[in-house]
Each structure stands twice: as C-alpha cells, then as structure tokens.
Design a protein around this motif. Structure first.
Motif, PDB file in Angstrom:
ATOM      1  N   ASN A  78       0.667  -1.262  -0.060  1.00 25.93           N
ATOM      2  CA  ASN A  78       0.137  -0.097   0.112  1.00 25.93           C
ATOM      3  C   ASN A  78       0.746   1.122  -0.185  1.00 25.93           C
ATOM      4  OD1 ASN A  78      -2.530   1.542   0.728  1.00 25.93           O
ATOM      5  ND2 ASN A  78      -1.319   1.948   2.492  1.00 25.93           N
ATOM      6  N   ALA A  79       2.059   1.183   0.401  1.00 33.00           N
ATOM      7  CA  ALA A  79       3.024   2.260   0.608  1.00 33.00           C
ATOM      8  C   ALA A  79       3.057   3.030  -0.851  1.00 33.00           C
ATOM      9  CB  ALA A  79       4.157   2.008   1.074  1.00 33.00           C
ATOM     10  N   GLY A  80       3.082   4.414  -0.605  1.00 35.45           N
ATOM     11  CA  GLY A  80       3.374   5.045  -1.915  1.00 35.45           C
ATOM     12  C   GLY A  80       3.179   6.662  -1.675  1.00 35.45           C
ATOM     13  N   ILE A  81       3.468   7.563  -2.568  1.00 35.60           N
ATOM     14  CA  ILE A  81       3.691   8.938  -2.419  1.00 35.60           C
ATOM     15  C   ILE A  81       2.871   9.503  -3.311  1.00 35.60           C
ATOM     16  CG2 ILE A  81       5.558   8.976  -0.907  1.00 35.60           C
ATOM     17  CD1 ILE A  81       7.072  10.018  -3.326  1.00 35.60           C
ATOM     18  N   ALA A  82       2.284  10.772  -3.193  1.00 30.86           N
ATOM     19  CA  ALA A  82       1.579  11.577  -4.336  1.00 30.86           C
ATOM     20  C   ALA A  82       2.295  12.239  -5.362  1.00 30.86           C
ATOM     21  CB  ALA A  82       0.703  12.721  -3.713  1.00 30.86           C
ATOM     22  N   GLY A  83       3.737  12.338  -5.162  1.00 28.79           N
ATOM     23  CA  GLY A  83       4.410  13.095  -6.053  1.00 28.79           C
ATOM     24  C   GLY A  83       4.005  14.430  -6.407  1.00 28.79           C
ATOM     25  N   PRO A  84       4.733  15.238  -7.305  1.00 29.81           N
ATOM     26  CA  PRO A  84       4.474  16.701  -7.470  1.00 29.81           C
ATOM     27  C   PRO A  84       3.351  16.811  -8.351  1.00 29.81           C
ATOM     28  CG  PRO A  84       6.090  15.888  -9.125  1.00 29.81           C
ATOM     29  CD  PRO A  84       5.991  14.739  -7.908  1.00 29.81           C
ATOM     30  N   THR A  85       2.451  17.823  -8.157  1.00 28.41           N
ATOM     31  CA  THR A  85       1.448  18.336  -8.883  1.00 28.41           C
ATOM     32  C   THR A  85       1.879  19.569  -9.750  1.00 28.41           C
ATOM     33  OG1 THR A  85      -0.114  17.540  -7.115  1.00 28.41           O
ATOM     34  CG2 THR A  85      -1.235  18.896  -8.869  1.00 28.41           C
ATOM     35  N   VAL A  86       2.362  19.111 -10.833  1.00 28.00           N
ATOM     36  CA  VAL A  86       2.736  20.278 -11.662  1.00 28.00           C
ATOM     37  C   VAL A  86       2.885  19.813 -13.370  1.00 28.00           C
ATOM     38  CG1 VAL A  86       4.368  21.227 -10.158  1.00 28.00           C
ATOM     39  CG2 VAL A  86       5.142  19.400 -11.471  1.00 28.00           C
ATOM     40  N   TRP A  96      10.263  12.626  -9.922  1.00 26.10           N
ATOM     41  CA  TRP A  96       9.934  11.596 -10.806  1.00 26.10           C
ATOM     42  C   TRP A  96      10.557  10.218 -10.383  1.00 26.10           C
ATOM     43  CZ3 TRP A  96       6.705  10.325 -15.112  1.00 26.10           C
ATOM     44  CH2 TRP A  96       7.220   9.159 -15.706  1.00 26.10           C
ATOM     45  N   ASN A  97      11.623  10.236 -10.325  1.00 27.57           N
ATOM     46  CA  ASN A  97      12.639   8.928  -9.509  1.00 27.57           C
ATOM     47  C   ASN A  97      12.058   8.816  -8.277  1.00 27.57           C
ATOM     48  OD1 ASN A  97      14.023   8.515 -12.153  1.00 27.57           O
ATOM     49  ND2 ASN A  97      15.649   9.922 -11.090  1.00 27.57           N
ATOM     50  N   THR A  98      11.912   9.408  -7.329  1.00 27.17           N
ATOM     51  CA  THR A  98      11.503   9.131  -5.993  1.00 27.17           C
ATOM     52  C   THR A  98       9.927   8.595  -6.018  1.00 27.17           C
ATOM     53  OG1 THR A  98      12.743  11.161  -5.232  1.00 27.17           O
ATOM     54  CG2 THR A  98      10.638  10.369  -3.819  1.00 27.17           C
ATOM     55  N   CYS A  99       8.979   9.234  -6.899  1.00 23.36           N
ATOM     56  CA  CYS A  99       7.615   8.802  -6.869  1.00 23.36           C
ATOM     57  C   CYS A  99       7.430   7.456  -7.393  1.00 23.36           C
ATOM     58  CB  CYS A  99       6.993   9.644  -7.609  1.00 23.36           C
ATOM     59  SG  CYS A  99       5.089   9.275  -7.555  1.00 23.36           S
ATOM     60  N   LEU A 100       8.296   7.014  -8.407  1.00 17.99           N
ATOM     61  CA  LEU A 100       8.446   5.685  -8.987  1.00 17.99           C
ATOM     62  C   LEU A 100       9.058   4.757  -7.970  1.00 17.99           C
ATOM     63  CD1 LEU A 100       7.272   6.982 -11.312  1.00 17.99           C
ATOM     64  CD2 LEU A 100       8.479   5.208 -12.624  1.00 17.99           C
ATOM     65  N   ALA A 101      10.167   5.093  -7.283  1.00 21.16           N
ATOM     66  CA  ALA A 101      10.812   4.246  -6.641  1.00 21.16           C
ATOM     67  C   ALA A 101      10.040   3.627  -5.325  1.00 21.16           C
ATOM     68  CB  ALA A 101      12.259   4.967  -5.890  1.00 21.16           C
ATOM     69  N   ILE A 102       9.060   4.710  -4.825  1.00 20.60           N
ATOM     70  CA  ILE A 102       8.265   4.357  -3.421  1.00 20.60           C
ATOM     71  C   ILE A 102       7.215   3.614  -3.763  1.00 20.60           C
ATOM     72  CG2 ILE A 102       7.183   5.359  -1.621  1.00 20.60           C
ATOM     73  CD1 ILE A 102       9.150   7.479  -1.417  1.00 20.60           C
ATOM     74  N   THR A 103       6.430   4.232  -4.928  1.00 22.04           N
ATOM     75  CA  THR A 103       4.999   3.743  -5.272  1.00 22.04           C
ATOM     76  C   THR A 103       5.413   2.582  -6.121  1.00 22.04           C
ATOM     77  OG1 THR A 103       4.357   6.106  -5.341  1.00 22.04           O
ATOM     78  CG2 THR A 103       2.841   4.486  -6.471  1.00 22.04           C
ATOM     79  N   LEU A 104       5.808   2.367  -7.019  1.00 26.86           N
ATOM     80  CA  LEU A 104       6.021   1.128  -7.778  1.00 26.86           C
ATOM     81  C   LEU A 104       7.093   0.196  -7.287  1.00 26.86           C
ATOM     82  CD1 LEU A 104       5.280  -0.644 -10.395  1.00 26.86           C
ATOM     83  CD2 LEU A 104       6.778   0.951 -11.924  1.00 26.86           C
ATOM     84  N   ASN A 140      -1.245  16.952 -14.898  1.00 25.51           N
ATOM     85  CA  ASN A 140      -0.278  17.567 -13.800  1.00 25.51           C
ATOM     86  C   ASN A 140       0.142  16.546 -12.992  1.00 25.51           C
ATOM     87  OD1 ASN A 140      -0.609  20.115 -14.913  1.00 25.51           O
ATOM     88  ND2 ASN A 140      -2.635  20.028 -14.079  1.00 25.51           N
ATOM     89  N   ARG A 141      -0.126  15.270 -13.029  1.00 28.63           N
ATOM     90  CA  ARG A 141       0.217  14.315 -12.110  1.00 28.63           C
ATOM     91  C   ARG A 141       1.171  13.157 -12.757  1.00 28.63           C
ATOM     92  NH1 ARG A 141      -3.163  13.661  -7.632  1.00 28.63           N
ATOM     93  NH2 ARG A 141      -1.314  12.343  -6.843  1.00 28.63           N
ATOM     94  N   ALA A 142       2.160  13.347 -13.519  1.00 23.82           N
ATOM     95  CA  ALA A 142       2.561  12.504 -14.409  1.00 23.82           C
ATOM     96  C   ALA A 142       3.197  11.360 -13.739  1.00 23.82           C
ATOM     97  CB  ALA A 142       3.652  13.073 -15.715  1.00 23.82           C
ATOM     98  N   PRO A 143       4.226  11.825 -12.694  1.00 26.66           N
ATOM     99  CA  PRO A 143       4.830  10.717 -11.828  1.00 26.66           C
ATOM    100  C   PRO A 143       3.919   9.739 -11.187  1.00 26.66           C
ATOM    101  CG  PRO A 143       5.907  12.896 -11.302  1.00 26.66           C
ATOM    102  CD  PRO A 143       4.629  13.045 -12.089  1.00 26.66           C
ATOM    103  N   TYR A 144       2.904  10.418 -10.527  1.00 26.52           N
ATOM    104  CA  TYR A 144       1.880   9.422  -9.772  1.00 26.52           C
ATOM    105  C   TYR A 144       1.148   8.493 -10.771  1.00 26.52           C
ATOM    106  CZ  TYR A 144      -1.889   8.356  -6.767  1.00 26.52           C
ATOM    107  OH  TYR A 144      -2.847   7.803  -5.790  1.00 26.52           O
ATOM    108  N   ALA A 145       0.633   9.027 -11.807  1.00 23.07           N
ATOM    109  CA  ALA A 145      -0.092   8.124 -12.842  1.00 23.07           C
ATOM    110  C   ALA A 145       0.977   7.314 -13.387  1.00 23.07           C
ATOM    111  CB  ALA A 145      -0.756   9.026 -14.031  1.00 23.07           C
TER     112      ALA A 145
END
Length: 252
Positions: A78-86, A96-104, A140-145
């Motif tokens: 379940n762990a994940g982060i929202a990442g930037p909204t830009v 980008w790397n941080t969001c994918l490393a944690i969430t995926l 505006n949520r490319a890393p998260y999506a």
C-alpha cells in the motif's frame, strides 16, 4: 490465525486496512516511514519503521517476519506517495524517480520478498494499491499516474506468474479518498490550475456517477474481501473503489 503485512500502514488507507484486518481477527504487521504515526498504532500490532524503496530494509523486514511468524498469508503493498502536482515540463527528474521508487518500486520489493514465503506455503494473497490514476491518467500528475499504471502491470504479471503456486494477486484502485492526503492534492491542484480548493473538490466528486468521494474504510473493506475465501477465484483483477469514475479530469 491468518497473518497480514500492510506497508504504509500507520495512516490513511493503510491504517484503515490494518484496523479492518484486525477486526477480522488477523495478526497485523504494519510498516511506515512516519515514526510518530507508528508509535500511535495499537500495542498488539507488529510495527516497524521501513522505507519500502530500500531493498536492504525490505529484506530485513521479511527476515524478521519469518522469525516472528514463520510465514505470511496476506500482503497489502500500500505504501506510496502523491508526487508533485505540476505540468510535465516542470517535473524534476529527482521527483519523478522518488515517486516511482516508492510507489512502484516499493510494490515490487514487497512482492519480491513475500512471494517465496507464500510459495513455500502453497497459498497467499497479494493486494496492490493502485489508483484510478492507474486506469485513466491525470493531468499535472505524470509521476503518480505512471507509477500507478506500473502497479497494475506488475499485478497482472504477478497473477500469471504466482497463480500456479496458489497465490492470488489483485489491485485496488481508490478514487478520491477523503482525508489529509487528498486535501494536499486538492490544494496543490488548485494552485496549479488557478482554482479554489472547493472547485477542485467538486470537480472530483462530480466526475463520479455516485457524486461523492470514498472513505478509507471503503478501500479497507475491499481488501479484507479480496483476502477472504469469498474471493478465492478472484485474481489478476483491477478493482476500482471510486464511486464509478466517469470523468477522470477534475477540471471539467
């Protein structure tokens, strides 16, 4: 008594999952990176500070689970982060790397280390938390999506690979979930789009056929069902708990 591990389990959706599994008489183990919320968890839960993107920490976690429990029946990655909204041109590669490393990456490492325990037992359930962003994408949520789409691809592969070993794998896709994390998303999107927080909120709610946000408990209840014998033939599925998203772009 069945045993469940929930990553990112000390707050939000993960905490609701932990409470629901506890109510269903599971032994509960939660991990999180927030020491304060971990300390506030019930004393009878196993709790450990773990960064799911750090492989040595994840390996040590599963060694500890093996020592304490000698196995594992259910895991909720379940762990994940929202990442930037830009806008995509403003996304920093580091974000980008941080969001994918944690969430995926965190979901991958959870499955990597849980699967040998479950194979040994000849059964198990893996539940990955994706998102409606993993079905439709969001501006505006490319890393998260991207990360949440990746979670669904990972789930489909795990279901095929691990099914012959008696291990079921599914993904839950929450929609807009009431709570502090979504409040942060609403406020960031409002700033990015020149809108008010309430306008963004109404955009999300009106984008569902039920016209409402969901609660963390709605997600948790689905997780407990997927772990139950009632779902014994459910695997490889993407299950949205979102009030039925009909328009994923909240600006419309």
């Amino acid at each position: 008594m069945s045993r469940v591990l929930i990553t990112g389990g000390a707050s939000g959706i993960g905490f609701a999952m932990a409470q629901a599994f506890d109510k269903a008489e599971f032994q509960v183990w939660v991990t999180d990176v927030d020491a304060k919320t971990l300390a506030a968890c019930p004393a009878h839960w196993q709790c450990l500070h773990v960064d799911v993107s750090d492989e040595p920490q994840m390996a040590a976690l599963f060694q500890e689970i093996t020592r304490e429990w000698q196995g594992l029946d259910v895991v909720c990655a379940n762990a994940g982060i929202a990442g930037p909204t830009v806008k995509v041109e403003d996304v920093a590669l580091s974000d980008w790397n941080t969001c994918l490393a944690i969430t995926l990456g965190g979901a991958f490492l959870t499955a990597k280390y849980a699967s040998p325990l479950m194979k040994q037992a000849g059964r198990g359930v893996i539940i990955l938390t994706s998102s409606t962003a993993g079905q439709y994408g969001y501006p505006n949520r490319a890393p998260y999506a991207a990360a949440k789409w990746g979670v669904i691809g990972l789930m489909k592969t795990l279901a095929m690979e691990l099914g012959p070993h008696g291990i079921r794998t599914n993904a839950i896709c929450p929609g807009a979930v009431e709570g502090p994390r979504m409040e942060g998303v609403l406020n960031r999107e409002a700033r990015a789009k020149g809108m008010t927080r309430d306008e963004v909120y109404e955009g999300y709610a009106s984008g569902t056929s039920l016209g409402a946000f969901v609660s963390a408990d709605d997600i948790a209840n689905m997780a407990v069902f997927l772990a139950s014998d009632g779902a014994k033939m459910v695997s490889g599925q993407v299950i949205a708990v979102d009030g039925h998203t009909v328009n994923p772009d909240p600006k419309v």
